[in-house]
Structure formats: structure tokens, C-alpha cells
Write a protein that holds these residues in place. Structure first.
Motif, PDB file in Angstrom:
ATOM      1  N   ALA A  86     -24.535   9.376  15.983  1.00  0.00           N
ATOM      2  CA  ALA A  86     -24.962   9.149  17.370  1.00  0.00           C
ATOM      3  C   ALA A  86     -26.428   8.755  17.428  1.00  0.00           C
ATOM      4  O   ALA A  86     -26.815   7.833  18.162  1.00  0.00           O
ATOM      5  CB  ALA A  86     -24.706  10.402  18.209  1.00  0.00           C
ATOM      6  N   LEU A  87     -27.261   9.427  16.654  1.00  0.00           N
ATOM      7  CA  LEU A  87     -28.682   9.106  16.624  1.00  0.00           C
ATOM      8  C   LEU A  87     -28.900   7.669  16.160  1.00  0.00           C
ATOM      9  O   LEU A  87     -29.615   6.897  16.810  1.00  0.00           O
ATOM     10  CB  LEU A  87     -29.438  10.068  15.700  1.00  0.00           C
ATOM     11  N   LEU A  88     -28.272   7.300  15.045  1.00  0.00           N
ATOM     12  CA  LEU A  88     -28.498   5.970  14.481  1.00  0.00           C
ATOM     13  C   LEU A  88     -27.914   4.866  15.349  1.00  0.00           C
ATOM     14  O   LEU A  88     -28.394   3.733  15.312  1.00  0.00           O
ATOM     15  CB  LEU A  88     -27.961   5.898  13.054  1.00  0.00           C
ATOM     16  N   LYS A  89     -26.918   5.194  16.145  1.00  0.00           N
ATOM     17  CA  LYS A  89     -26.381   4.218  17.101  1.00  0.00           C
ATOM     18  C   LYS A  89     -27.429   3.923  18.178  1.00  0.00           C
ATOM     19  O   LYS A  89     -27.638   2.776  18.561  1.00  0.00           O
ATOM     20  CB  LYS A  89     -25.105   4.754  17.738  1.00  0.00           C
TER      21      LYS A  89
ATOM     22  N   LYS B 264     -33.672   3.054  13.556  1.00  0.00           N
ATOM     23  CA  LYS B 264     -34.751   3.324  12.584  1.00  0.00           C
ATOM     24  C   LYS B 264     -35.615   4.490  13.083  1.00  0.00           C
ATOM     25  O   LYS B 264     -36.799   4.333  13.376  1.00  0.00           O
ATOM     26  CB  LYS B 264     -35.631   2.079  12.390  1.00  0.00           C
ATOM     27  N   PRO B 265     -35.053   5.694  13.144  1.00  0.00           N
ATOM     28  CA  PRO B 265     -35.825   6.815  13.664  1.00  0.00           C
ATOM     29  C   PRO B 265     -36.906   7.261  12.680  1.00  0.00           C
ATOM     30  O   PRO B 265     -36.772   7.094  11.470  1.00  0.00           O
ATOM     31  CB  PRO B 265     -34.776   7.911  13.833  1.00  0.00           C
TER      32      PRO B 265
ATOM     33  N   GLU C 252     -38.415  12.138  14.806  1.00  0.00           N
ATOM     34  CA  GLU C 252     -37.298  11.879  15.728  1.00  0.00           C
ATOM     35  C   GLU C 252     -35.994  12.439  15.181  1.00  0.00           C
ATOM     36  O   GLU C 252     -35.186  12.988  15.936  1.00  0.00           O
ATOM     37  CB  GLU C 252     -37.168  10.378  15.997  1.00  0.00           C
ATOM     38  N   VAL C 253     -35.775  12.317  13.880  1.00  0.00           N
ATOM     39  CA  VAL C 253     -34.565  12.882  13.274  1.00  0.00           C
ATOM     40  C   VAL C 253     -34.571  14.400  13.445  1.00  0.00           C
ATOM     41  O   VAL C 253     -33.584  14.993  13.878  1.00  0.00           O
ATOM     42  CB  VAL C 253     -34.448  12.505  11.773  1.00  0.00           C
ATOM     43  N   ARG C 254     -35.670  15.018  13.112  1.00  0.00           N
ATOM     44  CA  ARG C 254     -35.768  16.481  13.239  1.00  0.00           C
ATOM     45  C   ARG C 254     -35.550  16.931  14.683  1.00  0.00           C
ATOM     46  O   ARG C 254     -34.853  17.911  14.932  1.00  0.00           O
ATOM     47  CB  ARG C 254     -37.102  16.974  12.700  1.00  0.00           C
TER      48      ARG C 254
ATOM     49  N   ALA D  80     -32.319   7.657   5.028  1.00  0.00           N
ATOM     50  CA  ALA D  80     -31.797   6.726   4.024  1.00  0.00           C
ATOM     51  C   ALA D  80     -30.635   5.925   4.599  1.00  0.00           C
ATOM     52  O   ALA D  80     -30.523   4.716   4.362  1.00  0.00           O
ATOM     53  CB  ALA D  80     -31.361   7.476   2.772  1.00  0.00           C
ATOM     54  N   ALA D  81     -29.786   6.577   5.374  1.00  0.00           N
ATOM     55  CA  ALA D  81     -28.653   5.867   5.999  1.00  0.00           C
ATOM     56  C   ALA D  81     -29.135   4.803   6.977  1.00  0.00           C
ATOM     57  O   ALA D  81     -28.436   3.813   7.200  1.00  0.00           O
ATOM     58  CB  ALA D  81     -27.754   6.873   6.717  1.00  0.00           C
ATOM     59  N   SER D  82     -30.333   4.979   7.505  1.00  0.00           N
ATOM     60  CA  SER D  82     -30.889   3.983   8.420  1.00  0.00           C
ATOM     61  C   SER D  82     -31.545   2.827   7.670  1.00  0.00           C
ATOM     62  O   SER D  82     -32.060   1.893   8.280  1.00  0.00           O
ATOM     63  CB  SER D  82     -31.915   4.631   9.364  1.00  0.00           C
ATOM     64  N   GLY D  83     -31.521   2.903   6.337  1.00  0.00           N
ATOM     65  CA  GLY D  83     -32.070   1.833   5.526  1.00  0.00           C
ATOM     66  C   GLY D  83     -33.554   1.964   5.229  1.00  0.00           C
ATOM     67  O   GLY D  83     -34.164   1.045   4.690  1.00  0.00           O
ATOM     68  N   GLN D  84     -34.118   3.110   5.560  1.00  0.00           N
ATOM     69  CA  GLN D  84     -35.546   3.301   5.332  1.00  0.00           C
ATOM     70  C   GLN D  84     -35.803   3.885   3.944  1.00  0.00           C
ATOM     71  O   GLN D  84     -34.962   4.591   3.393  1.00  0.00           O
ATOM     72  CB  GLN D  84     -36.107   4.244   6.404  1.00  0.00           C
TER      73      GLN D  84
END
Length: 161
Positions: free
Chosen positions: A113-116, A120-121, A125-127, A149-153
Motif C-alpha cells: 500500500a505504501l509503495l503504491k 520512493k519513500p 516515511e517507511v518507519r 529495496a523493493a522500491s528500487g532504492q
């Protein structure tokens, strides 16, 4: 008893439920989708997070009748079409974002849900987004790393706490 019908992981799901039946109970008991975990029954832990009409919700706080006619996605529907792990699941595995695994389905669903909403959080923002998910094993560091990592960062610079 009331009949409910919804689309769960792309398939029609229906059943007769009592008015007090939680969505988590319907998914687990009636549909056999036991990946939606019930950890606290008080909406504190986030182990039961699913997506209802594209929004992350805690299935232990939503009645099954409230999801009547909705589209529900659970952890069982997150894998790729060929059955392989999706990018978020693979990142959790690659970056050791799980230990006992109890919180993992809710964490993965929250991460999706966050990555949608935020492809690129930042680490902060993730925490912040995971504030409603409790993990008693990992200390969150590797979960945060996996989501980033899943966001490609690049996660090489994320320092251990």
C-alpha cells in the motif's frame, strides 16, 4: 445469517456470515486464506492487514458484511502469476525482513500500500507508515531496508540501529 459476496484475490468468494463476523474470520475460516493473521484482536499489531478496494485495512476491525461487494486482496494474492515471490516478498527474503514470520503478511500488505501511494519513500516515511504494524522479532531495521529495496532504492547506506 447474511450472505456476503466479494472478489478475493481475483476470484468470487461468498458465504453466510453472522453480523458480527470479522473480515479476518471470513477470510481465514470461510475462505481458507490463513495468511491473514490475527495477532491482537484490538487493531494494534497489523498482522491482519489486507487491501479492500485498494486501501490497506486491518481485517480484524472490519466486519465481513462491510466488505460485501468489495475487492479484497490478501497476502495469498501477492505472488507473481507464475507463483514466484513478488518484488516486495523477494526483498523481505533478500534483506532478512522476517524472523518468525507472524507479522510478515501484514508488513508486506502495508508495504504494498505504501509503495503504491509513494513509490520512493524515505526511510523516515517507511518507519512512519509502519507505525500500525508490530514486529516483536526483527527490530524493524531489515523490514525498512526490504521495503526501500523493493522500491528500487540503494539500501547500502542504511545504517543499523
Amino acid at each position: 445469517m447474511t450472505q456476503v459476496k466479494m472478489t478475493v484475490n481475483g476470484k468470487t468468494a461468498s458465504g453466510d456470515v453472522e453480523g458480527r463476523t470479522l473480515l479476518a474470520q471470513f477470510l481465514r475460516d470461510d475462505q481458507g486464506l490463513t495468511g491473514t493473521h490475527i495477532g491482537c484482536d484490538t487493531s494494534q499489531c497489523g498482522a491482519c492487514v489486507v487491501h479492500v478496494n485498494g486501501k490497506a485495512v486491518k481485517a480484524c476491525t472490519m466486519l465481513a458484511i462491510e466488505a460485501d461487494g468489495a475487492t479484497v486482496d490478501t497476502i495469498e494474492g501477492q505472488a507473481n502469476a507464475d507463483g514466484s515471490l513478488n518484488v516486495i516478498q523477494q526483498a523481505f527474503q533478500d534483506h532478512h525482513g522476517l524472523q518468525c514470520g507472524f507479522c510478515t503478511p501484514g508488513m508486506v500488505m502495508s508495504a504494498a500500500a505504501l509503495l503504491k501511494d509513494n513509490p520512493k519513500p524515505t526511510e523516515a516515511e517507511v518507519r512512519h507508515y509502519l507505525d500500525g504494524n508490530i514486529c516483536r522479532c526483527t527490530g524493524y531495521h531489515n523490514i525498512v531496508k526490504a521495503i526501500m529495496a523493493a522500491s528500487g532504492q540503494d539500501v547500502g547506506a542504511i545504517a543499523a540501529e
